[in-house]
Design an enzyme around this catalytic site. Structure first.
Site, PDB file in Angstrom:
ATOM      1  N   ASP A   1      -5.295  24.874 -20.102  1.00 29.42           N
ATOM      2  CA  ASP A   1      -6.362  23.751 -19.611  1.00 29.42           C
ATOM      3  C   ASP A   1      -5.515  22.732 -19.296  1.00 29.42           C
ATOM      4  O   ASP A   1      -4.169  22.624 -19.781  1.00 29.42           O
ATOM      5  CB  ASP A   1      -7.398  23.541 -20.742  1.00 29.42           C
ATOM      6  CG  ASP A   1      -7.992  22.520 -20.223  1.00 29.42           C
ATOM      7  OD1 ASP A   1      -8.737  21.582 -21.187  1.00 29.42           O
ATOM      8  OD2 ASP A   1      -8.634  22.230 -19.172  1.00 29.42           O
TER       9      ASP A   1
ATOM     10  N   ASP B   1      -6.576  18.547 -18.953  1.00 31.77           N
ATOM     11  CA  ASP B   1      -7.043  17.376 -19.700  1.00 31.77           C
ATOM     12  C   ASP B   1      -6.930  17.499 -20.974  1.00 31.77           C
ATOM     13  O   ASP B   1      -7.564  18.652 -21.488  1.00 31.77           O
ATOM     14  CB  ASP B   1      -8.292  17.055 -19.366  1.00 31.77           C
ATOM     15  CG  ASP B   1      -8.290  16.563 -17.530  1.00 31.77           C
ATOM     16  OD1 ASP B   1      -9.192  17.112 -16.980  1.00 31.77           O
ATOM     17  OD2 ASP B   1      -7.428  15.905 -17.231  1.00 31.77           O
TER      18      ASP B   1
END
Lengths: 288, 312
Positions: free
Chosen positions: B29, B31
């Protein structure tokens, strides 16, 4: 006949396209002539009590302002008398809501258009009015991402109250269109803020409490009349009133029977004691 | 991964090295894992570049639907992740376009509630979208509705208005019109620690008005993994490690796809929440529990240094 709370009429008359259910004005006016107290109880938050009375008059009903209980008025009363709110309200709602709040001495901010400007960091750092101590959500045709954002920012502050007028999901329109109801806007704010609002409207008992506190009403001598099982009839059940379903609106007898046969205790509250095709069926009893 | 349910295993240098030896695909991922806003997390670029140099297939799986993939490539470069190319990036907007083009094979228009980044991905995939020009005075009572709308796609939309919600609700009255969501995240964190309303809040509004449930493209749904697998001509879940910062999206996604999962603590979720899910009586909550935990992605660095490779 017991005192009649003409909620069915409220729904049909106050919210629909400017036409009374045939026979409804006569029924209401006769009830009052026979000494019954009649109250109009609606989840609609877009009109003040004065606006409702004006509309009722145009349609032939004898109605007084203090007999009308809409969620604009009741939300203001709830904040004032139950929450004892001191401080401002961030309001997602109509001018009518603003007026009813100001009438009880509550200041608000937020009504009207509010579009997004600037960049993401600007929105997250949107200036918050330190006097705001409650977020209130009602029907708002100016609902926008910015309003959703502001409401969420206020709600992350400790001690900020969260009130919604009602959870109605949609308002039907002609021509196959549908207008999202307050319930949609409220769910958007609840999801972003990860908090549940306290709702004021039917089936929550507050609206009945409002009527009862102002008029000394005995629940045993009350009849709640409505066209929606999940709001009107449920409210009646919650408050220990007898309930009458009229079939000129949303719910059907089949809906009611389904709740009855469900065996689920919660759903029994949505089973009316009585039903009629239309409020006009009460005419013979009143005229005789 | 098999065996008694433990989860939340904090791991370091040699254990990370052993884990990496067993995995060919590292799914990351973005962020809260490799950057916060415009600032890379210390050591993250070195870790990513090292993983790539050690021959791992590194892919980025993000629910962020606000920018097209080309912009992501520029961002990676800007923040020091110099070896990242377009084909490694899987955003929910890109995958939504793939879904419409390849799974649904959409015939007809799509009504989009989302940003320009989402529209650009749809345009690139050749998906026709309803034009977004509304007369400022238009209301639902008098506006025209586009014909032949076969899908409503909802993402992060900072230009959301009541009228758009109303239009979407009208299109959704047709049971043949699909209801799609790029992701269901209720809110997004910004680097400052503040938050913003997410796609999930708009979807919640439409689920109430339509009485229908949206099909979610992004994490934790499996679809983005299917996109990855398809692009790499078949990926064995046992060869994968999913690294993320949000239990309800990244860890659940990994679990849904049969991947090992690792939580890094530089983002949304705290270790206490992971432990709460682990101790929960609801077995469904166990799917949100990471197999492994690291404080930061930079904890991978010693694993590379031990191999005697320069960690740059």
């Amino acid at each position: 006949m017991t005192a009649l709370r003409a909620a069915a009429l409220a729904k049909q008359v106050l919210d629909s396209v400017d036409s009374a259910v045939p026979g409804a004005p006569q029924v209401i006016n006769l009830l009052k002539e026979n000494g019954k107290k009649v109250f109009f109880v609606t989840n609609n938050s877009t009109k003040t009590r004065k606006m409702y009375v004006d509309k009722l008059s145009v349609l032939g009903f004898n109605a007084k302002e203090d007999e009308v209980f809409g969620t604009a008025y009741c939300s203001a009363m709830y904040l004032k008398t139950v929450c004892k709110l001191e401080g401002k309200v961030y309001l997602i709602g109509s001018n009518a809501m603003r007026e009813e709040m100001e009438a009880v001495g509550l200041q608000q901010t937020g009504v009207g258009p509010d579009h997004v400007l600037g960049k993401q960091t600007d929105w997250a750092n949107v200036p918050l009015d330190p006097e705001v101590k409650a977020v209130v959500v009602g029907f708002d045709e100016h609902f926008s991402y910015m309003k959703l954002n502001r409401a969420m920012q206020y709600l992350t502050q400790p001690g900020c109250l969260f009130v919604g007028t009602n959870r109605d999901t949609r308002l039907p329109l002609e021509g196959g269109k549908a207008v999202p109801g307050t319930g949609c806007l409220l769910q958007a704010v609840e999801t972003a803020a990860q908090r549940q609002a306290q709702t004021v409207g039917k089936p929550n008992h507050f609206m009945f409490d409002c009527v009862a506190s102002q008029f000394g009403v005995d629940p045993d001598r009350c009849l709640m009349v409505g066209d929606r099982l999940d709001t009107d009839i449920m409210l009646g059940s919650n408050c220990g009133l007898k309930t009458l379903l009229t079939l000129t609106g949303v719910s059907t007898v089949a809906d009611a029977e389904a709740h009855q046969k469900s065996g689920c205790a919660e759903r029994q509250g949505m089973v009316p004691d009585y039903y009629v095709e239309s409020i006009a069926e009460l005419l013979p009893a009143l005229q005789g | 991964m098999a065996g008694a349910f433990k989860g939340c295993q904090k791991i370091r240098g040699p254990q990370i090295r052993n884990l990496l030896d067993a995995k060919d695909f590292i799914l990351l991922d973005c962020d809260g894992v490799i950057w916060h806003g415009e600032k890379a997390i210390t050591g993250a670029a070195k870790v990513v570049n090292s993983l790539i140099r050690h021959g791992k297939n590194v892919v980025f799986v993000t629910n962020n639907c606000t920018r097209p993939r080309e912009n992501y490539v520029h961002k990676f470069c800007r923040l020091g992740f110099t070896d990242v190319i377009l084909e490694q990036i899987f955003s929910s907007s890109y995958c939504s376009a793939l879904y419409l083009r390849d799974v649904v094979k959409i015939r007809g228009q799509v009504f989009v509630m989302g940003c320009d980044g989402l529209r650009r991905e749809l345009d690139e995939a050749g998906i026709p979208c309803v034009e977004e020009a509304d007369d400022p005075d238009a209301t639902i009572y008098d506006c025209a509705l586009a014909p032949d709308v076969k899908a409503v796609l909802v993402g992060h939309d900072d230009k959301m208005t009541f009228l758009k919600l109303a239009k979407a609700s009208c299109y959704l009255r047709d049971p043949d019109c699909l209801f799609l969501a790029t992701d269901n995240d209720p809110w997004h964190p910004l680097s400052s620690g503040r938050i913003l309303p997410g796609s999930g809040s708009l979807i919640a509004a439409l689920e109430v008005s339509s009485g229908r449930k949206a099909t979610v493209i992004g994490k934790p749904s499996r679809f983005m993994f299917e996109c990855i697998s398809s692009q790499f001509s078949g990926v064995d879940p046992a060869q994968c490690l999913m690294i993320g910062d949000r239990l309800e999206t990244d860890m659940l996604f990994g679990s849904n796809c049969g991947l090992d999962t690792m939580l890094t603590l530089t983002g949304v979720s705290q270790i206490e929440k992971a432990q709460e899910y682990r101790n929960s009586e609801l077995t469904t909550n166990h799917s949100l529990v990471p197999d492994y935990v690291v404080d930061t992605i930079a904890d991978f660095l010693p694993a590379f240094e031990e191999l005697g490779e320069p960690s740059n």
